[in-house]
Design a protein around this motif. Structure first.
Motif, PDB file in Angstrom:
ATOM      1  N   SER A 181      -8.363   4.298 -12.066  1.00 42.23           N
ATOM      2  CA  SER A 181      -8.096   4.661 -13.451  1.00 42.23           C
ATOM      3  C   SER A 181      -6.709   5.297 -13.518  1.00 42.23           C
ATOM      4  O   SER A 181      -6.139   5.653 -12.484  1.00 42.23           O
ATOM      5  CB  SER A 181      -9.155   5.626 -13.993  1.00 42.23           C
ATOM      6  N   GLY A 182      -6.198   5.430 -14.736  1.00 43.01           N
ATOM      7  CA  GLY A 182      -4.940   6.138 -14.933  1.00 43.01           C
ATOM      8  C   GLY A 182      -3.744   5.265 -15.209  1.00 43.01           C
ATOM      9  O   GLY A 182      -2.639   5.771 -15.441  1.00 43.01           O
TER      10      GLY A 182
ATOM     11  N   TYR B 246      -5.596   9.767  -4.983  1.00 43.63           N
ATOM     12  CA  TYR B 246      -4.665   9.777  -6.105  1.00 43.63           C
ATOM     13  C   TYR B 246      -3.330   9.159  -5.701  1.00 43.63           C
ATOM     14  O   TYR B 246      -2.957   9.164  -4.531  1.00 43.63           O
ATOM     15  CB  TYR B 246      -4.416  11.212  -6.574  1.00 43.63           C
TER      16      TYR B 246
ATOM     17  N   THR C 148      -5.735  -1.488 -11.658  1.00 43.33           N
ATOM     18  CA  THR C 148      -5.359  -0.885 -12.928  1.00 43.33           C
ATOM     19  C   THR C 148      -3.902  -1.259 -13.217  1.00 43.33           C
ATOM     20  O   THR C 148      -3.053  -1.207 -12.325  1.00 43.33           O
ATOM     21  CB  THR C 148      -5.558   0.648 -12.901  1.00 43.33           C
TER      22      THR C 148
ATOM     23  N   GLN D 126       0.371   9.821  -7.382  1.00 38.82           N
ATOM     24  CA  GLN D 126       1.274  10.379  -8.381  1.00 38.82           C
ATOM     25  C   GLN D 126       2.564   9.584  -8.347  1.00 38.82           C
ATOM     26  O   GLN D 126       3.220   9.500  -7.295  1.00 38.82           O
ATOM     27  CB  GLN D 126       1.549  11.855  -8.074  1.00 38.82           C
TER      28      GLN D 126
ATOM     29  N   LEU E  36       3.094   8.675 -14.054  1.00 39.32           N
ATOM     30  CA  LEU E  36       1.666   8.380 -14.206  1.00 39.32           C
ATOM     31  C   LEU E  36       0.955   8.852 -12.950  1.00 39.32           C
ATOM     32  O   LEU E  36       1.547   8.890 -11.867  1.00 39.32           O
ATOM     33  CB  LEU E  36       1.416   6.877 -14.370  1.00 39.32           C
ATOM     34  N   ARG E  37      -0.321   9.188 -13.094  1.00 35.03           N
ATOM     35  CA  ARG E  37      -1.144   9.500 -11.928  1.00 35.03           C
ATOM     36  C   ARG E  37      -2.351   8.588 -11.928  1.00 35.03           C
ATOM     37  O   ARG E  37      -3.143   8.597 -12.875  1.00 35.03           O
ATOM     38  CB  ARG E  37      -1.594  10.946 -11.917  1.00 35.03           C
ATOM     39  N   LEU E  38      -2.487   7.818 -10.872  1.00 34.30           N
ATOM     40  CA  LEU E  38      -3.631   6.950 -10.692  1.00 34.30           C
ATOM     41  C   LEU E  38      -4.704   7.674  -9.880  1.00 34.30           C
ATOM     42  O   LEU E  38      -4.380   8.451  -8.983  1.00 34.30           O
ATOM     43  CB  LEU E  38      -3.230   5.663  -9.968  1.00 34.30           C
ATOM     44  N   SER E  39      -5.945   7.384 -10.212  1.00 34.33           N
ATOM     45  CA  SER E  39      -7.078   7.934  -9.474  1.00 34.33           C
ATOM     46  C   SER E  39      -7.933   6.797  -8.931  1.00 34.33           C
ATOM     47  O   SER E  39      -8.011   5.727  -9.540  1.00 34.33           O
ATOM     48  CB  SER E  39      -7.931   8.826 -10.369  1.00 34.33           C
TER      49      SER E  39
END
Length: 124
Positions: A7-8, A80, A118, A82, A18-21
């Protein structure tokens, strides 16, 4: 069965962040290294970053070194990514993967565990 859910992602202007998780489930999260890969339209999937099971060792592709940071929270079974100072060439679908191994500079998922991806779009 291992499940990875990213997500993210989203649309951001060049220079933004953006930060993806990546939420993992299905087995012990701490047993394996985690990684992020990306695939741009018309290109092969490429390695972005990886992190050891403890979080103490990280690896980055040269194209993102100094701009992206990979991390993990083993208590939350989440990894994560970042992403700062984003560029239009960072536009791609970003995938989380587990069971990361490497052979030299080639990184791969040993057991082929991948998330659904994503989308990250960076406008100029």
């Amino acid at each position: 069965q291992v499940q990875l859910v990213e997500s993210g992602g989203g649309l951001v202007v060049a220079g933004g962040s953006l930060r993806l998780s990546c939420a993992a489930s299905g087995r012990t999260f701490t047993s394996w290294a985690m990684g992020w890969f990306r695939q741009a339209p018309g290109k092969e999937r490429e390695f972005v970053a990886a992190i050891s099971w403890s979080g103490g060792i990280t690896y980055y592709a040269n194209s993102v070194k100094g701009r992206f940071t990979i991390s993990r929270d083993n208590a939350k079974n989440t990894a994560y990514l970042q992403m700062n100072s984003l560029k239009p060439e960072d536009t791609a679908v970003y995938y989380c993967a587990s069971d990361i191994l490497n052979s030299g500079s080639h990184y791969y998922s040993q057991n082929d565990y991948w998330g659904q991806g994503t989308q990250v779009t960076v406008s100029s």
